[in-house]
Design an enzyme around this catalytic site. Structure first.
Site, PDB file in Angstrom:
ATOM      1  N   LEU A  40      -9.208   6.535 -47.285  1.00  0.00           N
ATOM      2  CA  LEU A  40      -9.564   7.032 -45.958  1.00  0.00           C
ATOM      3  C   LEU A  40     -10.744   7.999 -46.039  1.00  0.00           C
ATOM      4  CD1 LEU A  40      -8.596   6.924 -42.986  1.00  0.00           C
ATOM      5  CD2 LEU A  40      -7.195   8.919 -43.492  1.00  0.00           C
TER       6      LEU A  40
ATOM      7  N   VAL B 168     -14.971   9.943 -36.390  1.00  0.00           N
ATOM      8  CA  VAL B 168     -14.378   9.907 -35.053  1.00  0.00           C
ATOM      9  C   VAL B 168     -14.569  11.301 -34.456  1.00  0.00           C
ATOM     10  CG1 VAL B 168     -12.299   9.462 -33.717  1.00  0.00           C
ATOM     11  CG2 VAL B 168     -12.704   8.185 -35.837  1.00  0.00           C
TER      12      VAL B 168
ATOM     13  N   GLU C 191     -14.063  14.251 -24.564  1.00  0.00           N
ATOM     14  CA  GLU C 191     -13.386  14.983 -23.494  1.00  0.00           C
ATOM     15  C   GLU C 191     -11.970  14.479 -23.241  1.00  0.00           C
ATOM     16  OE1 GLU C 191     -15.791  15.312 -19.986  1.00  0.00           O
ATOM     17  OE2 GLU C 191     -17.573  15.806 -21.155  1.00  0.00           O
TER      18      GLU C 191
ATOM     19  N   THR D 219     -14.853   2.610 -35.979  1.00  0.00           N
ATOM     20  CA  THR D 219     -13.721   2.852 -36.871  1.00  0.00           C
ATOM     21  C   THR D 219     -12.515   1.997 -36.496  1.00  0.00           C
ATOM     22  OG1 THR D 219     -14.503   5.092 -37.258  1.00  0.00           O
ATOM     23  CG2 THR D 219     -12.207   4.670 -37.747  1.00  0.00           C
TER      24      THR D 219
ATOM     25  N   HIS E 106      -9.072  10.018 -26.639  1.00  0.00           N
ATOM     26  CA  HIS E 106      -9.454   8.737 -27.227  1.00  0.00           C
ATOM     27  C   HIS E 106      -9.634   8.847 -28.742  1.00  0.00           C
ATOM     28  CE1 HIS E 106     -11.224   4.728 -27.334  1.00  0.00           C
ATOM     29  NE2 HIS E 106     -12.212   5.222 -28.051  1.00  0.00           N
TER      30      HIS E 106
ATOM     31  N   ASP F 169     -12.453  -0.851 -35.411  1.00  0.00           N
ATOM     32  CA  ASP F 169     -12.712  -2.248 -35.760  1.00  0.00           C
ATOM     33  C   ASP F 169     -12.583  -2.533 -37.254  1.00  0.00           C
ATOM     34  OD1 ASP F 169     -13.501  -2.793 -33.007  1.00  0.00           O
ATOM     35  OD2 ASP F 169     -15.283  -1.600 -33.486  1.00  0.00           O
TER      36      ASP F 169
END
Length: 154
Positions: free
Chosen positions: A104, A72, A76, A47, A79, A49
């Protein structure tokens, strides 16, 4: 007057391929159902990229809008939040820079794998529908000459 066809580009992330490949299938069939032409599908590693591929498609005269598809998944660390928020911000920037819709269709951030699977069809079809509606409505805006009373474009 016959309405011009709507020509889409789709940018799809390969990361979380089990989800994004199904999203792509749903998006392609929904675009066909809505009589939009999908001119180009470009796969990118993830995503994050997407922006360069989106920009390259927006530069093309034969693309009216770009649909993004990705997932996405929560990990943990934070990110997923960085990836999702930065990608969404850049998508908005590119849409306004090129004056073309970029929608989106990215599931997340914070979604589990199970939640992402449940949202495959919803996110893919809504992203396609949004692209088509935005092209139709911005074309109507472009046709406006002078407005003397309130115009509602839908």
């Amino acid at each position: 007057m016959q309405e011009k066809s709507i020509r889409l580009g789709i940018v799809v992330a390969e990361f979380n391929y089990d989800i994004t490949q199904l999203m792509l299938q749903k998006a392609l069939s929904h675009a066909k159902f809505l009589n939009a032409e999908v001119k180009v599908v470009i796969k990118v590693p993830g995503t994050f990229d997407m922006p360069l591929a989106i920009k390259k498609l927006l530069e093309k005269d034969f693309i009216d809008a770009v649909v993004t598809l990705g997932a996405v998944i929560k990990g943990e660390t934070k990110h997923d939040e960085i990836v999702a928020s930065q990608t969404a911000r850049k998508i908005v920037d590119l849409s306004t820079e090129f004056n073309k819709p970029v929608t989106l269709g990215i599931i997340g951030h914070g979604a589990t794998h199970e939640q992402a699977v449940e949202r495959i069809e919803e996110y893919a079809t809504r992203a396609v529908e949004a692209a088509i509606k935005l092209v139709q409505r911005t074309r109507k805006i472009d046709e406006l000459k002078e407005v003397k009373e309130t115009v509602i474009i839908d």
